[in-house]
Structures are given as C-alpha cells and as structure tokens.
Design an enzyme around this catalytic site. Structure first.
Site, PDB file in Angstrom:
ATOM      1  CE  LYS A  52      -3.761  -2.513   2.140  1.00  0.00           C
ATOM      2  NZ  LYS A  52      -4.436  -2.958   3.369  1.00  0.00           N
ATOM      3  CD  GLN A  96      -3.478  -4.741   6.484  1.00  0.00           C
ATOM      4  OE1 GLN A  96      -3.582  -3.702   5.834  1.00  0.00           O
ATOM      5  NE2 GLN A  96      -3.844  -5.908   6.002  1.00  0.00           N
ATOM      6  CG  ASP A 119      -9.714  -0.843   4.704  1.00  0.00           C
ATOM      7  OD1 ASP A 119      -9.322  -1.252   3.599  1.00  0.00           O
ATOM      8  OD2 ASP A 119      -9.077  -1.007   5.763  1.00  0.00           O
TER       9      ASP A 119
HETATM   10  N1  GUN Z   1      -6.635  -7.426   6.032  1.00  0.00           N
HETATM   11  C1  GUN Z   1      -6.888  -8.192   4.945  1.00  0.00           C
HETATM   12  N2  GUN Z   1      -7.439  -7.446   3.961  1.00  0.00           N
HETATM   13  C2  GUN Z   1      -7.557  -6.199   4.448  1.00  0.00           C
HETATM   14  C3  GUN Z   1      -8.053  -4.978   3.900  1.00  0.00           C
HETATM   15  O1  GUN Z   1      -8.528  -4.896   2.770  1.00  0.00           O
HETATM   16  N3  GUN Z   1      -7.980  -3.899   4.721  1.00  0.00           N
HETATM   17  C4  GUN Z   1      -7.504  -3.966   5.985  1.00  0.00           C
HETATM   18  N4  GUN Z   1      -7.511  -2.861   6.714  1.00  0.00           N
HETATM   19  N5  GUN Z   1      -7.035  -5.075   6.521  1.00  0.00           N
HETATM   20  C5  GUN Z   1      -7.066  -6.189   5.753  1.00  0.00           C
END
Ligand code: GUN
Length: 292
Positions: A52, A96, A119
């Site tokens: 990211k 996350q 998200d």
């Molecule tokens: N953990 C697995 N996929 C994601 C996601 O798309 N966003 C976040 N914040 N955590 C994750």
C-alpha cells in the site's frame, strides 16, 4: 480462454491516478494522503501494508505508516484512530486487520470517521453500499467490478455465484453484482460452508467469484464451459523451493479449471493488485471530497 491481467490493469489505473494527482497539485491542491495503522508483525499484514505504501508513491500520494506493538491497549489504538480522524492533513486511513485478540476489531472499525474510511468497513459505508448510495466501497469487491468492466465481461442477467460470505468480500461483492449499472444487474447466489449441493449451484454460474480462503476449493467439475472465474483466494502455503518459504495459492484449481473458462484471474497477479488500486481510488475520492 483469456487470462485477466490484474497486475497490468492495476498499473494502468495507477498511471491514470498519478496523472490526476499532478493536475490537482498544479491547481494548488494538496496531494492525497493515505495513512495506515499496523499493529504487530504478522507477515501477511506487513506485506499488504508495504504494498500500500509503494502504491501511494506510484500514485503521487503522501503516505504515513503508524506502527504499534502487539501489546497496545484498545484505548491507545482508539486514541490513534481519533488522532487520524482529527488530522486535517490525512484524507483517508486504514487499520490493517487482523488485530490482536484482546482488541475488539468492530469497535475500532466503528471509531474510524466514515468520511476517512477508505477501506469501506464502517457500518455507515456498508449501509450506503447496501442501498446503492455513494460512499466508500470495500476495496477487493470494487477491484473485481473494475476488472469485469475493463474486460467488457457481460454481467446483465447472468448468474453470478459468490462462494464465501465475509463482510470484506463475499457480501459486498454480491451487493455490487446485484446493483443496477454497467457492471451488475446479475442474478446473484451466495454459497457458504453450510450450503447444500454447493458444486451443483456453482455449476450453474456464468460468473464464479471464489472467496473462501481454501486452496484449490473450486475444481473443474464445478465449472460450466465458458464461465468467468474470479479467484480471490490468497492463502500462504509452504513451498521450500521459494526464498520466502511459501507461495500464494488461490481458491481455484487453476490448471484444471482454466481450459474450461472464457476468462479467469490468476493468483498472484489477478484480484490482489486491484484491491490496492481500489484503495488508491478511494483515497483520491476522499481527497476530492475534502477539497470541495
Ligand atoms: N486485512 C486483509 N485485507 C484487508 C483490507 O482490505 N484492509 C484492511 N484494513 N485489513 C485487511
């Protein structure tokens, strides 16, 4: 059979975003700024967050990474979320997941300002998605829709079978496939661990979206000739031939299924890169909303 190249599509979209960011900057606007909170040292989460941050650079965004140890208290984490909610320099942020077991994940999700929830996990954004109002869409489902759009895969009136009912992928992608629109208007079935006759239902699908997290779950006998198969699985399986010691495995038994398909996504290089791309698009949207 056409292989859906998520890596290339994501690269194209990131270039489009970068061009738009340069236009924004030329007009005197700030660069979009995405922040991420990472708790602990889970290997998968470290990889996702690093991707990211890299994508932010590629798109010309500012990025910040806030790291905390596993023993952070829920109150401390909620304070960090509140600080980002109130930070005028930050357009959007993610926490996350997964979080350590002593922290109530839902409580943290609900502490995020819905206007910065890139998200799309906050119930406000989930509710907006559910009734078709504008809001942040969960990144993986949005990425899948964008792949279907860019590959001109017909969805109207088609039978889409989603395997998996998670809040992050299964449920929201089913909603998006159901909505009226250029991609959508499908007849949607969601199968899950309690579904009876699952293979029989999946065999009826024109479009299969597999999001169960079980390597090789979808086998050739479950797939109708000419179907489109979208594989969301990214399970780490041990592989001594790799430097990392693992490889990513999808939910689809690719070698046997691919010859039957009209379109199929590979793992890696299919849905994964699109997820990150959708997060960038959501951040761009957040920045525009804060600038207006
Ligand atoms: N953990 C697995 N996929 C994601 C996601 O798309 N966003 C976040 N914040 N955590 C994750």
């Amino acid at each position: 059979m056409t292989l859906i190249d998520g890596k290339q599509t994501a690269a194209d979209i990131k270039k489009e975003i970068a061009a738009e960011v340069e236009k924004m900057v030329a007009q005197g606007m700030r660069r979009p700024h995405l922040a991420a909170i990472l708790v602990g040292h889970d290997g998968g989460s470290e990889t996702y967050v690093a991707s990211k941050v890299k994508a932010c650079h590629e798109c010309g965004f500012e990025s910040s990474l806030l790291r905390f140890e596993d023993n952070i208290t829920e109150a401390e984490l909620l304070k960090a979320v509140d600080d980002l909610n109130n930070n005028p320099e930050v357009d959007g942020f993610i926490v996350q997941l997964p979080l350590p077991r002593h922290i109530d994940e839902q409580r943290v999700i609900e502490a995020v300002d819905p206007a910065k929830d890139v998200d799309g996990f906050h119930p406000i954004n989930v509710g907006k998605l559910s009734i078709g109002l504008p809001g942040f869409r969960s990144a993986t489902p949005a990425g899948i829709i964008e792949l279907l759009r860019r590959y001109h895969i017909p969805t109207r009136g088609k039978h889409c079978v989603v395997i998996g009912r998670s809040n992050i992928v299964g449920k929201p992608v089913a909603q998006l496939m159901l909505h009226k629109g250029d991609v959508g208007d499908a007849t949607v079935t969601i199968c899950h661990s309690a579904s009876e006759n699952l293979p029989e239902i999946v065999r009826q699908a024109d479009i299969i979206i597999a999001a169960v997290g079980r390597p090789g779950f979808v086998t050739a006998d479950m797939v109708k000739d000419g179907a489109t198969v979208i594989d969301v699985g990214t399970t780490r399986v041990p592989d001594a031939t790799r430097k990392s010691g693992f490889r990513l495995s999808g939910d689809v038994d690719f070698d046997s299924v691919a010859p039957k398909c009209a379109y199929i996504t590979p793992v890696p290089g299919g849905v994964g890169p699109m997820t990150i791309c959708s997060l960038m698009l959501n951040t761009l949207q957040a920045a525009h909303q804060r600038n207006t």
